[in-house]
Every structure is written in C-alpha cells, then in structure tokens.
Scaffold this active site. Structure first.
Site, PDB file in Angstrom:
ATOM      1  N   PRO A  91       0.645  -8.764   2.836  1.00 60.68           N
ATOM      2  CA  PRO A  91       0.831  -7.823   3.918  1.00 60.68           C
ATOM      3  C   PRO A  91      -0.926  -6.824   2.879  1.00 60.68           C
ATOM      4  O   PRO A  91      -1.702  -7.339   2.357  1.00 60.68           O
ATOM      5  CB  PRO A  91       1.822  -6.809   2.581  1.00 60.68           C
ATOM      6  CG  PRO A  91       1.935  -6.596   1.749  1.00 60.68           C
ATOM      7  CD  PRO A  91       1.951  -8.474   1.298  1.00 60.68           C
ATOM      8  N   ALA A 121      -3.065  -6.242  -0.232  1.00 63.05           N
ATOM      9  CA  ALA A 121      -2.515  -6.918  -1.114  1.00 63.05           C
ATOM     10  C   ALA A 121      -4.014  -7.384  -2.120  1.00 63.05           C
ATOM     11  O   ALA A 121      -3.407  -8.063  -2.901  1.00 63.05           O
ATOM     12  CB  ALA A 121      -1.289  -7.858  -0.823  1.00 63.05           C
ATOM     13  N   LYS A 141      -5.871  -9.602  -0.242  1.00 62.17           N
ATOM     14  CA  LYS A 141      -6.152 -10.651   0.386  1.00 62.17           C
ATOM     15  C   LYS A 141      -7.950 -11.275   0.914  1.00 62.17           C
ATOM     16  O   LYS A 141      -7.932 -12.156   0.644  1.00 62.17           O
ATOM     17  CB  LYS A 141      -5.863 -11.313   1.971  1.00 62.17           C
ATOM     18  CG  LYS A 141      -4.074 -10.989   1.861  1.00 62.17           C
ATOM     19  CD  LYS A 141      -3.705 -11.117   3.050  1.00 62.17           C
ATOM     20  CE  LYS A 141      -4.655 -10.218   3.880  1.00 62.17           C
ATOM     21  NZ  LYS A 141      -3.603  -8.460   4.007  1.00 62.17           N
ATOM     22  N   GLU A 149      -8.591 -11.986   8.243  1.00 60.02           N
ATOM     23  CA  GLU A 149      -7.825 -11.427   9.675  1.00 60.02           C
ATOM     24  C   GLU A 149      -7.336 -12.765  10.697  1.00 60.02           C
ATOM     25  O   GLU A 149      -7.591 -12.276  11.465  1.00 60.02           O
ATOM     26  CB  GLU A 149      -8.722 -10.819   9.746  1.00 60.02           C
ATOM     27  CG  GLU A 149      -9.041  -9.313   9.174  1.00 60.02           C
ATOM     28  CD  GLU A 149      -9.875  -8.410  10.119  1.00 60.02           C
ATOM     29  OE1 GLU A 149     -10.468  -9.157  10.488  1.00 60.02           O
ATOM     30  OE2 GLU A 149      -9.722  -6.748   9.695  1.00 60.02           O
ATOM     31  N   TYR A 179       3.925  -6.151  11.827  1.00 65.33           N
ATOM     32  CA  TYR A 179       4.370  -4.085  10.786  1.00 65.33           C
ATOM     33  C   TYR A 179       5.839  -3.902  11.132  1.00 65.33           C
ATOM     34  O   TYR A 179       7.152  -3.389  10.409  1.00 65.33           O
ATOM     35  CB  TYR A 179       3.838  -2.873  11.275  1.00 65.33           C
ATOM     36  CG  TYR A 179       4.385  -2.420  12.782  1.00 65.33           C
ATOM     37  CD1 TYR A 179       3.897  -3.069  13.964  1.00 65.33           C
ATOM     38  CD2 TYR A 179       5.530  -1.617  13.212  1.00 65.33           C
ATOM     39  CE1 TYR A 179       4.272  -2.565  15.216  1.00 65.33           C
ATOM     40  CE2 TYR A 179       5.782  -1.143  14.480  1.00 65.33           C
ATOM     41  CZ  TYR A 179       5.503  -2.176  15.423  1.00 65.33           C
ATOM     42  OH  TYR A 179       5.614  -1.900  16.949  1.00 65.33           O
ATOM     43  N   CYS A 208       7.478  -1.475  -0.595  1.00 61.43           N
ATOM     44  CA  CYS A 208       8.648  -2.294  -0.950  1.00 61.43           C
ATOM     45  C   CYS A 208       9.273  -1.979  -0.298  1.00 61.43           C
ATOM     46  O   CYS A 208       9.778  -2.278   1.413  1.00 61.43           O
ATOM     47  CB  CYS A 208       9.639  -1.979  -2.754  1.00 61.43           C
ATOM     48  SG  CYS A 208      10.574  -0.155  -2.316  1.00 61.43           S
TER      49      CYS A 208
HETATM   50  N1  LIG Z   1      -2.677   2.590   0.174  1.00 62.00           N
HETATM   51  C1  LIG Z   1      -4.032   1.751  -0.744  1.00 62.00           C
HETATM   52  N2  LIG Z   1      -5.141   2.096   0.444  1.00 62.00           N
HETATM   53  C2  LIG Z   1      -6.411   1.947   0.370  1.00 62.00           C
HETATM   54  N3  LIG Z   1      -6.898   0.880  -0.840  1.00 62.00           N
HETATM   55  C3  LIG Z   1      -5.976   0.761  -1.434  1.00 62.00           C
HETATM   56  C4  LIG Z   1      -4.583   0.760  -1.036  1.00 62.00           C
HETATM   57  N4  LIG Z   1      -3.113  -0.026  -1.458  1.00 62.00           N
HETATM   58  C5  LIG Z   1      -4.407  -0.800  -2.360  1.00 62.00           C
HETATM   59  N5  LIG Z   1      -5.783  -0.969  -2.153  1.00 62.00           N
HETATM   60  C6  LIG Z   1      -7.254  -0.975  -3.000  1.00 62.00           C
HETATM   61  O1  LIG Z   1      -6.844  -2.239  -1.780  1.00 62.00           O
HETATM   62  C7  LIG Z   1      -7.643  -3.249  -2.928  1.00 62.00           C
HETATM   63  C8  LIG Z   1      -7.045  -4.461  -1.865  1.00 62.00           C
HETATM   64  O2  LIG Z   1      -8.198  -4.815  -0.625  1.00 62.00           O
HETATM   65  P1  LIG Z   1      -8.395  -5.931   0.391  1.00 62.00           P
HETATM   66  O3  LIG Z   1      -9.218  -7.192  -0.770  1.00 62.00           O
HETATM   67  O4  LIG Z   1      -9.268  -5.550   1.419  1.00 62.00           O
HETATM   68  O5  LIG Z   1      -6.795  -5.531   0.370  1.00 62.00           O
HETATM   69  P2  LIG Z   1      -6.147  -6.879   1.899  1.00 62.00           P
HETATM   70  O6  LIG Z   1      -6.980  -7.797   2.426  1.00 62.00           O
HETATM   71  O7  LIG Z   1      -5.257  -7.843   1.441  1.00 62.00           O
HETATM   72  O8  LIG Z   1      -5.655  -5.998   2.437  1.00 62.00           O
HETATM   73  C9  LIG Z   1      -6.681  -3.271  -3.243  1.00 62.00           C
HETATM   74  O9  LIG Z   1      -6.904  -3.825  -4.124  1.00 62.00           O
HETATM   75  C10 LIG Z   1      -6.746  -2.252  -4.274  1.00 62.00           C
HETATM   76  O10 LIG Z   1      -8.291  -1.302  -4.410  1.00 62.00           O
HETATM   77  C1  LIG Z   2       0.460  -4.542  10.115  1.00 56.73           C
HETATM   78  C2  LIG Z   2      -0.358  -4.693  11.105  1.00 56.73           C
HETATM   79  C3  LIG Z   2      -1.937  -5.065  11.042  1.00 56.73           C
HETATM   80  N1  LIG Z   2      -2.723  -4.904  12.240  1.00 56.73           N
HETATM   81  C4  LIG Z   2      -4.016  -5.081  12.355  1.00 56.73           C
HETATM   82  C5  LIG Z   2      -4.913  -3.389  10.151  1.00 56.73           C
HETATM   83  C6  LIG Z   2      -6.525  -4.294  10.432  1.00 56.73           C
HETATM   84  O1  LIG Z   2      -6.778  -3.824  10.916  1.00 56.73           O
HETATM   85  C7  LIG Z   2      -5.761  -5.545  10.079  1.00 56.73           C
HETATM   86  C8  LIG Z   2      -5.207  -6.623   8.586  1.00 56.73           C
HETATM   87  O2  LIG Z   2      -6.182  -6.425   8.071  1.00 56.73           O
HETATM   88  P1  LIG Z   2      -6.273  -6.143   6.147  1.00 56.73           P
HETATM   89  O3  LIG Z   2      -7.119  -7.115   5.975  1.00 56.73           O
HETATM   90  O4  LIG Z   2      -5.186  -7.305   5.721  1.00 56.73           O
HETATM   91  O5  LIG Z   2      -6.255  -5.192   4.991  1.00 56.73           O
HETATM   92  O6  LIG Z   2      -3.990  -6.150  10.686  1.00 56.73           O
HETATM   93  C9  LIG Z   2      -1.696  -5.350  13.130  1.00 56.73           C
HETATM   94  O7  LIG Z   2      -3.060  -4.796  14.036  1.00 56.73           O
HETATM   95  N2  LIG Z   2      -0.903  -5.405  13.128  1.00 56.73           N
HETATM   96  C10 LIG Z   2      -0.239  -4.881  12.509  1.00 56.73           C
HETATM   97  O8  LIG Z   2       1.653  -4.294  12.852  1.00 56.73           O
END
Ligand SMILES: Nc1ncnc2c1ncn2[C@@H]1O[C@H](COP(=O)(O)OP(=O)(O)O)[C@@H](O)[C@H]1O
Ligand SMILES: Cc1cn([C@H]2C[C@H](O)[C@@H](COP(=O)(O)O)O2)c(=O)[nH]c1=O
Length: 256
Positions: free
Chosen positions: A22, A25, A27, A120, A151, A208
């Site tokens: 998600p 996480a 990534k 992405e 979502y 969760c």
């Molecule tokens: N609800 C949140 N809002 C903003 N930042 C968050 C939240 N939960 C976790 N984070 C931060 O975001 C980091 C992960 O960012 P990122 O690597 O960009 O995640 P992803 O690419 O999976 O979206 C986590 O290590 C944490 O510090």
């Molecule tokens: C769940 C969900 C996400 N997105 C978009 C929102 C963000 O711009 C990216 C995800 O970025 P991240 O690096 O994984 O934080 O995707 C969307 O367009 N539609 C969705 O349902």
C-alpha cells in the site's frame, strides 16, 4: 552441444524484482536503498517514475519522508530507450558477449545502464512488455515498485501482470494510521471515485483490514450523500448532507 557449453555461449541474463504494497509502506525508500547498493557495486542505474505524478519536481523521486533521487519522469516506458539513446540503453548490441566487451572499450564515457528502477509502476500501461524485453533480451536488472491494489483493492494497472516473469516479489506493509497495526491497504479519504487520483497523506491513509472495511463503509456513505446532493443543487438539504459527511468523517477519522 552440451547444456554447459550452451550456457557459456549464452548472454548474461537479466532479472525482474517486484516490490508492492500500500501507500506509505516504504516502496520508494526500498528502491532508493537498492539503487545505492547497486551503484556501490559499480553498476549504472537509471530511475524512472511516471510523469502523471506532478506532486514534486519532474526530475526527482521523493519519498513520503523527503528523501530525493534524480529520475526520468516519463509518460510511458517505451520512451525511455528513445530518450536515453539506443547506444546507452543497448549495452549489448551484438549477440556475442565477447564482441560487446570489445565494443565497450571503444565507447568510453557513454553511460551504460545495467539496472532500471521503475517507481509508481501502476501508471505504466506498457510495464509488462518493457520489463520482459529489458530482462529477457537486453540483460537489464529491473526493479519495479508500485501499488498492487487501488483504493478499492482492485488490481492496479499492469503491476500484477509482471508477477509471473519476476524473479522475486516483495510485499511491504505500512502502519495503520488509525490503530498502528500492520497496514495492507490504502484508504482514500476523499469522495472522488476515479481510479487514478494523485495525492499523498492529504488524500490517502494506510490501514489494517478492519479499518479498511469500516472506512470503506463510511466513505461509501459519504459518496452517496454527495451524489444525492447533485440531484438537488442549492437546496438546504445539500448543506445538511455535506455537514453530515463531516460529522461522519470526524467521528471515524478523529474520534476512533
Ligand atoms: N501516514 C503517513 N503519512 C506520511 N508519511 C508516512 C505515513 N506513514 C508512513 N510514512 C512515512 O513514509 C515513509 C515511506 O515512504 P515511501 O518510501 O515514499 O513509501 P511508498 O513509496 O510505499 O508510498 C515511511 O518510512 C514513513 O516515514
Ligand atoms: C490508492 C491509490 C493511489 N493512487 C495514487 C496516489 C499516489 O499519487 C500514487 C501512489 O504513490 P506511492 O508512491 O505508492 O505513495 O498513486 C491512485 O491514483 N489511485 C489509488 O487508488
């Protein structure tokens, strides 16, 4: 010809590694870590993100906690080879590894890409074809990060299509913003229903399973109230309905 002598004649193989999970996480953070270790081993790395994400500068990848890395922001993956230039992309033009080694000595200063990271990945429609070609024929190591589900927890873009040709798959989890448990899903906090909606913590939160189920019920209620508003614009009922949404959301996202 024996299998082992065939092996010696074969070009070195590429690899595909997939990181899903998600939002929030880690990534992108995992991709950056991987880039660092690949560069430390002397390999040339290119990072690609989708140009659909306009939240940050077009030439940087940024994690949710602000780490940055230069990248190519592209509308599709097929434009990567074109932008980079065929010589730089096609490290091995000839089918023969030895002739590449000879060629390499003449192409000094040319950036030869060994590892391609894609962030992405859900936004790239040509993900499958690009990854298979790059790993199977062009000997690249491909590291892909993206949302496996949207979502509504539906398969997102082509991310799941590259599971069969992948070498490894890692599913990361976040922390639920509402209870701190492991979060497997992304809840959209706004009423928009389009699949692609760029945003960060203003629009989404990691949750969760239990909070995903409860949150979806609340959001669906909010969406249908808003939908009913569209039927009778400007009426007092609209304001009451919108006020109700805020009461529901307040109750759910703040009180719980
Ligand atoms: N609800 C949140 N809002 C903003 N930042 C968050 C939240 N939960 C976790 N984070 C931060 O975001 C980091 C992960 O960012 P990122 O690597 O960009 O995640 P992803 O690419 O999976 O979206 C986590 O290590 C944490 O510090
Ligand atoms: C769940 C969900 C996400 N997105 C978009 C929102 C963000 O711009 C990216 C995800 O970025 P991240 O690096 O994984 O934080 O995707 C969307 O367009 N539609 C969705 O349902």
């Amino acid at each position: 010809m024996s299998l082992s002598s065939m092996d010696r004649r074969c070009k070195p193989a590429g690899e595909i590694h997939v990181i899903v999970g998600p939002m929030f996480a880690g990534k992108t953070t995992a991709l950056l870590r991987r880039i660092k270790s690949e560069s430390n081993s002397g390999r040339n790395v290119a990072m690609i993100k989708s140009s659909k994400d306009t939240r940050y500068a077009n030439d940087s990848l940024v994690t949710h906690d602000g780490l940055k890395f230069p990248c190519w922001a592209l509308p599709d993956l097929s434009s990567f080879q074109h932008k980079l230039g065929d010589d730089a992309y096609l490290k091995i033009l000839s089918t023969d590894f030895m002739s590449w080694k000879m060629l390499e000595t003449h192409v000094t200063g040319l950036l030869l890409i060994d590892v391609i990271c894609i962030d992405e990945a859900q936004f790239f429609d040509d993900l499958y074809d690009f990854c298979c070609k790059a790993a199977d024929h062009d000997e690249k190591t491909i590291i892909v990060a993206g949302l496996d589900g949207d979502y509504l927890r539906r398969s997102f873009g082509s991310v799941l299509d590259i599971i069969p040709p992948a070498d490894t798959i890692t599913k990361l989890t976040a922390r639920s913003e509402l209870c701190g448990k492991r979060a497997f899903f992304t809840l959209r906090k706004t009423v928009g229903t389009q699949t692609e909606l760029i945003g960060g913590s203003d629009v989404y939160m990691p949750v969760c399973r239990q909070h995903y189920i409860n949150g979806q019920v609340v959001m669906e209620a909010a969406r249908s109230v808003l939908e009913s508003c569209k039927v009778q614009p400007d009426s007092h009922a609209d304001f009451a309905a919108v006020a109700n949404i805020y009461v529901i959301l307040d109750f759910y996202f703040i009180a719980i």
